[in-house]
Design a protein around this motif. Structure first.
Motif, PDB file in Angstrom:
ATOM      1  N   GLU A 155      45.362  29.200  42.420  1.00 12.01           N
ATOM      2  CA  GLU A 155      46.108  28.025  41.940  1.00 12.01           C
ATOM      3  C   GLU A 155      45.253  27.154  41.020  1.00 12.01           C
ATOM      4  O   GLU A 155      45.474  27.073  39.816  1.00 12.01           O
ATOM      5  N   ALA A 156      44.257  26.527  41.601  1.00 11.33           N
ATOM      6  CA  ALA A 156      43.421  25.576  40.856  1.00 11.33           C
ATOM      7  C   ALA A 156      42.157  25.330  41.660  1.00 11.33           C
ATOM      8  O   ALA A 156      42.155  25.514  42.879  1.00 11.33           O
ATOM      9  N   GLU A 161      34.849  24.075  44.307  1.00 11.04           N
ATOM     10  CA  GLU A 161      34.859  24.846  43.051  1.00 11.04           C
ATOM     11  C   GLU A 161      34.507  23.939  41.871  1.00 11.04           C
ATOM     12  O   GLU A 161      33.804  24.352  40.948  1.00 11.04           O
ATOM     13  N   PHE A 168      37.082  29.837  43.996  1.00 15.28           N
ATOM     14  CA  PHE A 168      37.088  30.387  45.346  1.00 15.28           C
ATOM     15  C   PHE A 168      35.686  30.481  45.977  1.00 15.28           C
ATOM     16  O   PHE A 168      35.234  31.562  46.339  1.00 15.28           O
ATOM     17  N   ASN A 194      41.854  31.148  38.117  1.00 10.99           N
ATOM     18  CA  ASN A 194      42.940  30.289  38.573  1.00 10.99           C
ATOM     19  C   ASN A 194      43.905  30.023  37.433  1.00 10.99           C
ATOM     20  O   ASN A 194      43.546  30.146  36.256  1.00 10.99           O
ATOM     21  N   HIS A 274      48.243  32.691  49.990  1.00  7.94           N
ATOM     22  CA  HIS A 274      46.956  32.109  49.615  1.00  7.94           C
ATOM     23  C   HIS A 274      46.051  32.132  50.852  1.00  7.94           C
ATOM     24  O   HIS A 274      46.510  31.885  51.967  1.00  7.94           O
TER      25      HIS A 274
HETATM   26  N1  URA Z   1      42.171  27.577  45.868  1.00 12.82           N
HETATM   27  C1  URA Z   1      42.522  28.122  44.685  1.00 12.82           C
HETATM   28  O1  URA Z   1      43.699  28.408  44.453  1.00 12.82           O
HETATM   29  N2  URA Z   1      41.563  28.356  43.801  1.00 12.82           N
HETATM   30  C2  URA Z   1      40.284  28.086  44.023  1.00 12.82           C
HETATM   31  O2  URA Z   1      39.471  28.362  43.156  1.00 12.82           O
HETATM   32  C3  URA Z   1      39.947  27.514  45.257  1.00 12.82           C
HETATM   33  C4  URA Z   1      40.895  27.273  46.167  1.00 12.82           C
END
Ligand code: URA
Length: 316
Positions: A155-156, A161, A168, A194, A274
Motif C-alpha cells: 500500500e504505502a 519504512e 516492508f 508500494n 496484507h
Molecule cells: N505496509 C505496506 O503496505 N507497505 C510497506 O512498505 C509497509 C507496510
C-alpha cells in the motif's frame, strides 16, 4: 457532472505522458480501438458494462527485454496444477485501452538497471504531492531484484519504512519476509514496492497510519507503472485491498478477491491479504489462505513445492 475516477485517471495519464516526453519520447502509438474509445463520451460508474469490475489504467506497452543470462529464479510458466488453483472463476478485468509505445525496447540487463536508477532518482526528487513531500523522511522507492519474475506490491510506507527508505521493514514487513522465505526464496530475489512512495502524512498526530487517498495513489501510480514495465515480472502479488485499488482503480473487497487471479496489463496478479492483517488476525485459517495464495504463485512460477510446504497451516 464531475467524474472523479475518470479525471484522476486522465490526470495520471497526462502526467505519465509528460514524464515520457521529459525522457525523450516523442511519439506514442495508440491502437485504432483505443482511439475509437477515446472518442467516446465519458462513461459514468453506473453506465459501466456489467463484469468490468475494475477501472483500467493507462498502458505502456514495452516489448520484452532480452532474457537475463543467469535468471535468479527459474520461472517457466507450467500449466497450473488444478488441486492448488483457486476453484472460483476468474473475474473479468478491464484491459488497458491506451497503448503507448515506450522507447525501452529490448533492454539489456545493464540498460534496465540504468533505467531503473534514473526512475529512482526522479522518484526521490518527486514533489507532486507537496503535503507528503514536506512530511516524509525518505521516498520509499522499492527494493530487491529488478530482474525477478516475482513482484510484491503493498500500500504505502509506514513509519519504519519512512525512516529506513525501504518498503516492508516494520512488523508487517518482517512477516512478509518470512512468507517469502517460506516460499523458498530470499527477500533480495524478489522485488518489493508500494503503490505510494511516500508515507501518508498524519498532520497533528504523533503516530498512526492512514490509507492513501485515491488522488495520491493516482499521482504516484506512474512510478509503479514504470517499475513494472521495466521489471516485467511474471507474477505480481498485491498485498491487501488498497494495493488492488491502486492497481485497478477500484476493489471489490479483498475477502472476495484474494486467491483469484487478476490481470494487470497482461501480468497475472494474485491478490492476497496484507501481512498486517495476519498480524491482527492470528487464526490458522487466515494464515492458510495467504499460504494457498502463495502456493498458487509458486505453481505459476514453476517453483518447486515440497510436501512440507504444501501442508503448512493445515489443521492437524
Ligand atoms: N505496509 C505496506 O503496505 N507497505 C510497506 O512498505 C509497509 C507496510
Amino acid at each position: 457532472m464531475p467524474n472523479r475516477p475518470f479525471d484522476e485517471l486522465l490526470d495520471a495519464t497526462i502526467r505519465h505522458l509528460e514524464e515520457l516526453r521529459e525522457h525523450g519520447v516523442k511519439y506514442v502509438a495508440a491502437t485504432p480501438q483505443s482511439l475509437a474509445e477515446l472518442g467516446q463520451p465519458v462513461r459514468t460508474q453506473a453506465a459501466r458494462p456489467a463484469g468490468a469490475a475494475f477501472v483500467s489504467r493507462p498502458s505502456v506497452a514495452v516489448p520484452p527485454p532480452t532474457p537475463p543470462s543467469t535468471p535468479p529464479i527459474q520461472a517457466p510458466n507450467p500449466p497450473p496444477v488444478p488441486a492448488l488453483m483457486p476453484k472460483k472463476t476468474e473475474p473479468v478485468v478491464a484491459q488497458p485501452s491506451l497503448a503507448i509505445a515506450s522507447p525501452k525496447k529490448n533492454l539489456t540487463r545493464a540498460e534496465k538497471e540504468a533505467a531503473m536508477a534514473g526512475l529512482r532518482q526522479r522518484a526521490l526528487a518527486c514533489r507532486k504531492c507537496e503535503h507528503l513531500a514536506v512530511a516524509r523522511k525518505n521516498v520509499v522507492f522499492g527494493v530487491g531484484d529488478i530482474h525477478s519474475p516475482l513482484m510484491f506490491v503493498g500500500e504505502a510506507p509506514g513509519a519504519d519504512e519512512d525512516v529506513q527508505g525501504e518498503p516492508f521493514v516494520g512488523k508487517a514487513g518482517q512477516l512478509l519476509t518470512k512468507i517469502i522465505q517460506t516460499m523458498g526464496l530470499d527477500r533480495d530475489r524478489v522485488y518489493i514496492a508500494n503503490i505510494l512512495k511516500c508515507r501518508p502524512d498524519t498532520p497533528g498526530q504523533a503516530s498512526g497510519n492512514r490509507k492513501p487517498t485515491p488522488s495520491e495513489m493516482a499521482t504516484c501510480l506512474p512510478y509503479l507503472l514504470e517499475q513494472t514495465d521495466l521489471i516485467r515480472p511474471q507474477v505480481i502479488v498485491a498485498l491487501g485491498a488498497t494495493a488492488i485499488e491502486g492497481l485497478f482503480g477500484k476493489s471489490e473487497g479483498i475477502t472476495r478477491l484474494r486467491g483469484r487471479w487478476l490481470t494487470f496489463r497482461d501480468t497475472p496478479v494474485m491478490p492476497t491479504y496484507h501481512p498486517a492483517y495476519l498480524l491482527r488476525n492470528q487464526s490458522l485459517a487466515e494464515k492458510r489462505k495467504v499460504w494457498e495464495d502463495m502456493l498458487a504463485v509458486m505453481e505459476k512460477l514453476g517453483l518447486p513445492i515440497g510436501e512440507k510446504q504444501r501442508g503448512y497451516f493445515l489443521k492437524a
